[in-house]
Design a protein around this motif. Structure first.
Motif, mmCIF file in Angstrom:
data_model
loop_
_atom_site.group_PDB
_atom_site.id
_atom_site.type_symbol
_atom_site.label_atom_id
_atom_site.label_comp_id
_atom_site.label_asym_id
_atom_site.label_seq_id
_atom_site.Cartn_x
_atom_site.Cartn_y
_atom_site.Cartn_z
ATOM 1 N N ARG A 141 -68.588 -111.013 76.583
ATOM 2 C CA ARG A 141 -68.206 -109.646 76.230
ATOM 3 C C ARG A 141 -67.709 -108.891 77.471
ATOM 4 O O ARG A 141 -66.718 -108.158 77.412
ATOM 5 C CB ARG A 141 -69.406 -108.924 75.624
ATOM 6 C CG ARG A 141 -69.201 -107.454 75.300
ATOM 7 C CD ARG A 141 -68.323 -107.267 74.068
ATOM 8 N NE ARG A 141 -68.465 -105.932 73.518
ATOM 9 C CZ ARG A 141 -68.348 -105.643 72.223
ATOM 10 N NH1 ARG A 141 -68.097 -106.603 71.352
ATOM 11 N NH2 ARG A 141 -68.481 -104.421 71.792
ATOM 12 N N ALA A 142 -68.412 -109.069 78.586
ATOM 13 C CA ALA A 142 -68.029 -108.363 79.810
ATOM 14 C C ALA A 142 -66.653 -108.799 80.303
ATOM 15 O O ALA A 142 -65.914 -108.006 80.893
ATOM 16 C CB ALA A 142 -69.083 -108.601 80.894
ATOM 17 N N HIS A 146 -64.568 -104.976 74.192
ATOM 18 C CA HIS A 146 -63.940 -104.308 73.063
ATOM 19 C C HIS A 146 -63.454 -102.937 73.530
ATOM 20 O O HIS A 146 -63.988 -102.373 74.490
ATOM 21 C CB HIS A 146 -64.974 -104.157 71.938
ATOM 22 C CG HIS A 146 -64.402 -103.695 70.637
ATOM 23 N ND1 HIS A 146 -64.212 -102.369 70.336
ATOM 24 C CD2 HIS A 146 -64.003 -104.399 69.544
ATOM 25 C CE1 HIS A 146 -63.713 -102.260 69.112
ATOM 26 N NE2 HIS A 146 -63.570 -103.478 68.615
ATOM 27 N N ALA A 147 -62.447 -102.392 72.856
ATOM 28 C CA ALA A 147 -61.939 -101.073 73.227
ATOM 29 C C ALA A 147 -63.042 -100.012 73.182
ATOM 30 O O ALA A 147 -63.011 -99.037 73.950
ATOM 31 C CB ALA A 147 -60.797 -100.677 72.298
ATOM 32 N N ARG A 148 -64.039 -100.216 72.329
ATOM 33 C CA ARG A 148 -65.109 -99.229 72.177
ATOM 34 C C ARG A 148 -65.998 -99.135 73.415
ATOM 35 O O ARG A 148 -66.558 -98.076 73.701
ATOM 36 C CB ARG A 148 -65.962 -99.569 70.952
ATOM 37 C CG ARG A 148 -66.972 -98.495 70.553
ATOM 38 C CD ARG A 148 -67.666 -98.885 69.266
ATOM 39 N NE ARG A 148 -68.495 -97.804 68.772
ATOM 40 C CZ ARG A 148 -69.758 -97.594 69.158
ATOM 41 N NH1 ARG A 148 -70.293 -98.401 70.053
ATOM 42 N NH2 ARG A 148 -70.459 -96.594 68.655
ATOM 43 N N ASP A 149 -66.164 -100.243 74.155
ATOM 44 C CA ASP A 149 -67.078 -100.202 75.288
ATOM 45 C C ASP A 149 -66.437 -100.666 76.605
ATOM 46 O O ASP A 149 -67.136 -100.919 77.572
ATOM 47 C CB ASP A 149 -68.338 -101.024 74.996
ATOM 48 C CG ASP A 149 -68.069 -102.514 74.825
ATOM 49 O OD1 ASP A 149 -66.896 -102.916 74.825
ATOM 50 O OD2 ASP A 149 -69.044 -103.272 74.661
ATOM 51 N N ARG A 150 -65.109 -100.744 76.635
ATOM 52 C CA ARG A 150 -64.441 -101.223 77.846
ATOM 53 C C ARG A 150 -64.809 -100.378 79.064
ATOM 54 O O ARG A 150 -65.004 -100.899 80.164
ATOM 55 C CB ARG A 150 -62.933 -101.222 77.637
ATOM 56 C CG ARG A 150 -62.149 -101.790 78.818
ATOM 57 C CD ARG A 150 -60.673 -101.908 78.517
ATOM 58 N NE ARG A 150 -60.428 -102.908 77.486
ATOM 59 C CZ ARG A 150 -59.905 -102.648 76.284
ATOM 60 N NH1 ARG A 150 -59.563 -101.393 75.961
ATOM 61 N NH2 ARG A 150 -59.727 -103.604 75.405
ATOM 62 N N ALA A 151 -64.932 -99.068 78.871
ATOM 63 C CA ALA A 151 -65.230 -98.181 79.993
ATOM 64 C C ALA A 151 -66.640 -98.362 80.531
ATOM 65 O O ALA A 151 -66.961 -97.848 81.611
ATOM 66 C CB ALA A 151 -65.015 -96.727 79.586
ATOM 67 N N SER A 152 -67.493 -99.086 79.810
ATOM 68 C CA SER A 152 -68.870 -99.289 80.259
ATOM 69 C C SER A 152 -69.004 -100.412 81.275
ATOM 70 O O SER A 152 -70.069 -100.566 81.882
ATOM 71 C CB SER A 152 -69.779 -99.592 79.053
ATOM 72 O OG SER A 152 -69.848 -98.494 78.175
ATOM 73 N N HIS A 191 -77.150 -102.952 70.631
ATOM 74 C CA HIS A 191 -76.483 -102.075 71.596
ATOM 75 C C HIS A 191 -75.214 -102.716 72.137
ATOM 76 O O HIS A 191 -74.159 -102.080 72.204
ATOM 77 C CB HIS A 191 -77.435 -101.756 72.747
ATOM 78 C CG HIS A 191 -76.809 -100.910 73.817
ATOM 79 N ND1 HIS A 191 -76.450 -99.595 73.605
ATOM 80 C CD2 HIS A 191 -76.463 -101.198 75.106
ATOM 81 C CE1 HIS A 191 -75.911 -99.111 74.712
ATOM 82 N NE2 HIS A 191 -75.896 -100.061 75.631
ATOM 83 N N THR A 192 -75.318 -103.971 72.530
ATOM 84 C CA THR A 192 -74.194 -104.746 73.042
ATOM 85 C C THR A 192 -74.495 -106.211 72.775
ATOM 86 O O THR A 192 -75.668 -106.602 72.757
ATOM 87 C CB THR A 192 -73.991 -104.483 74.553
ATOM 88 O OG1 THR A 192 -72.785 -105.097 75.004
ATOM 89 C CG2 THR A 192 -75.157 -104.975 75.385
ATOM 90 N N PRO A 193 -73.493 -107.042 72.547
ATOM 91 C CA PRO A 193 -73.780 -108.439 72.207
ATOM 92 C C PRO A 193 -74.539 -109.161 73.313
ATOM 93 O O PRO A 193 -74.190 -109.073 74.494
ATOM 94 C CB PRO A 193 -72.382 -109.046 72.019
ATOM 95 C CG PRO A 193 -71.509 -107.894 71.674
ATOM 96 C CD PRO A 193 -72.052 -106.732 72.437
ATOM 97 N N TYR A 228 -73.903 -94.722 71.605
ATOM 98 C CA TYR A 228 -73.264 -95.834 72.298
ATOM 99 C C TYR A 228 -73.573 -97.184 71.657
ATOM 100 O O TYR A 228 -72.964 -98.192 72.030
ATOM 101 C CB TYR A 228 -73.730 -95.882 73.760
ATOM 102 C CG TYR A 228 -73.467 -94.615 74.534
ATOM 103 C CD1 TYR A 228 -72.174 -94.241 74.894
ATOM 104 C CD2 TYR A 228 -74.520 -93.787 74.917
ATOM 105 C CE1 TYR A 228 -71.934 -93.085 75.614
ATOM 106 C CE2 TYR A 228 -74.287 -92.620 75.641
ATOM 107 C CZ TYR A 228 -73.002 -92.271 75.975
ATOM 108 O OH TYR A 228 -72.766 -91.121 76.685
ATOM 109 N N ASP A 229 -74.522 -97.237 70.729
ATOM 110 C CA ASP A 229 -74.917 -98.516 70.135
ATOM 111 C C ASP A 229 -73.818 -99.032 69.214
ATOM 112 O O ASP A 229 -73.285 -98.292 68.377
ATOM 113 C CB ASP A 229 -76.220 -98.353 69.351
ATOM 114 C CG ASP A 229 -77.394 -97.980 70.242
ATOM 115 O OD1 ASP A 229 -77.381 -98.374 71.421
ATOM 116 O OD2 ASP A 229 -78.314 -97.292 69.759
ATOM 117 N N ARG A 230 -73.503 -100.325 69.316
ATOM 118 C CA ARG A 230 -72.413 -100.889 68.530
ATOM 119 C C ARG A 230 -72.818 -101.131 67.082
ATOM 120 O O ARG A 230 -71.992 -101.154 66.191
ATOM 121 C CB ARG A 230 -71.929 -102.202 69.166
ATOM 122 C CG ARG A 230 -72.957 -103.329 69.123
ATOM 123 C CD ARG A 230 -72.433 -104.607 69.751
ATOM 124 N NE ARG A 230 -71.408 -105.246 68.966
ATOM 125 C CZ ARG A 230 -71.648 -106.168 68.039
ATOM 126 N NH1 ARG A 230 -72.884 -106.531 67.746
ATOM 127 N NH2 ARG A 230 -70.659 -106.713 67.380
#
Length: 288
Positions: A141-142, A146-152, A191-193, A228-230
């Protein structure tokens, strides 16, 4: 003998509505009051586990790698790398750490791997002797967010971990690599995969670093999730399963983002709701 110590990292102020998802402000502001900008105080706590011959660090917090502009945007409060001071207070430097366990690679959990921002030099990867452990699915994932969490994520950190030659990816179902007896991983996708939540055995009952499955004491309440949870519904089910298991086994959780509570034992109240008891603001070389 195994001991554990909670370590303060850099703190943040973030939007309370984002941190509490669909919970109304009238509810969450009773737990964490907001300032005039609707921001709440948050910690970025790490955990040091010391065993004979080795020092294991769980997470590194947000650190101080952001430029001043980004520090302001993400509410980072301190200019210096607080985690390094916290390690020094227990007699350690970052080069004394043998293993770093990363629950996931969002910047507020892994940014402390990088040196503090300087205007005339790029950040460097700290912890030169450490092996780094994170989950294989989360690593994927890192690398392709995904566009939803790229900034994280921090692209340069992902590249430097890969180039270090010291990154170890944990597959689900495996025993924790390098860690040995008394350790296990819980896996969470809400929260994240592929988030890894490490558990280690102690005489007073198992201890789980709850990561962003349960970032602070208010999130012990099952319906409370973050914006922030997916996958909030799945996260609630994961949280219920973990908490019920820890009630049965007399377990405790360490909270990474709670500004006041570092550690608590999981229990139930008279209505069957999950609660924390025996809460502590910090633990110092806790041996039980």
């Amino acid at each position: 003998m195994r001991t554990f110590t909670t370590l303060a990292g850099n703190s943040q102020q973030l939007d309370g509505g984002a941190m509490f998802g669909n919970a109304p402000k009238a509810l969450w502001s009773r737990w964490m009051p907001a300032d005039e900008h609707n921001r709440i105080r948050l910690g970025c706590r790490a955990l040091l586990v010391q065993e004979p011959g080795r020092n294991i660090l769980i997470e590194t917090g947000i650190g101080a790698f952001f430029s001043p502009e980004l520090k302001s945007r993400f509410g980072v409060q301190e200019e210096h790398h607080v985690l390094l001071d916290s390690l020094a207070a227990v007699g350690l430097g970052h080069d004394d750490i043998d293993i770093v366990i990363l629950t996931h690679l969002h910047f507020d959990h892994a940014g402390g791997l990088l040196s503090a921002w300087r205007p005339d030099a790029p950040c460097q990867l700290l912890f030169p002797r450490a092996r780094f452990i994170t989950g294989r699915r989360h690593w994927q994932r890192a690398q392709k967010p995904h566009a939803r969490d790229r900034a994280s994520f921090i692209p340069e950190l992902v590249a430097r971990l890969e180039d270090s030659g010291r990154l170890l990816l944990a597959d689900e179902g495996d025993g924790p690599p390098l860690l040995g007896p008394g350790w296990r991983f819980h896996v969470s996708d809400g929260h994240t995969p592929g988030q890894l939540l490490p558990e280690f055995a102690m005489p007073g009952g198992p201890v789980v670093f709850a990561g962003d499955l349960i970032p602070g004491a208010p999130w012990v309440h099952l319906p409370i999730t973050m914006g922030y949870d997916r996958f909030p519904e799945g996260l609630i089910e994961e949280k219920e399963q973990l908490l019920a298991d820890l009630v049965e086994r007399g377990g405790r959780i360490v909270l990474t983002h709670d500004p006041e509570i570092a550690l608590g034992r999981v229990g139930r109240d008279e209505r069957g709701r999950f609660i924390l008891s025996e809460t502590r603001a910090e633990a110092r070389r806790q041996a039980a």
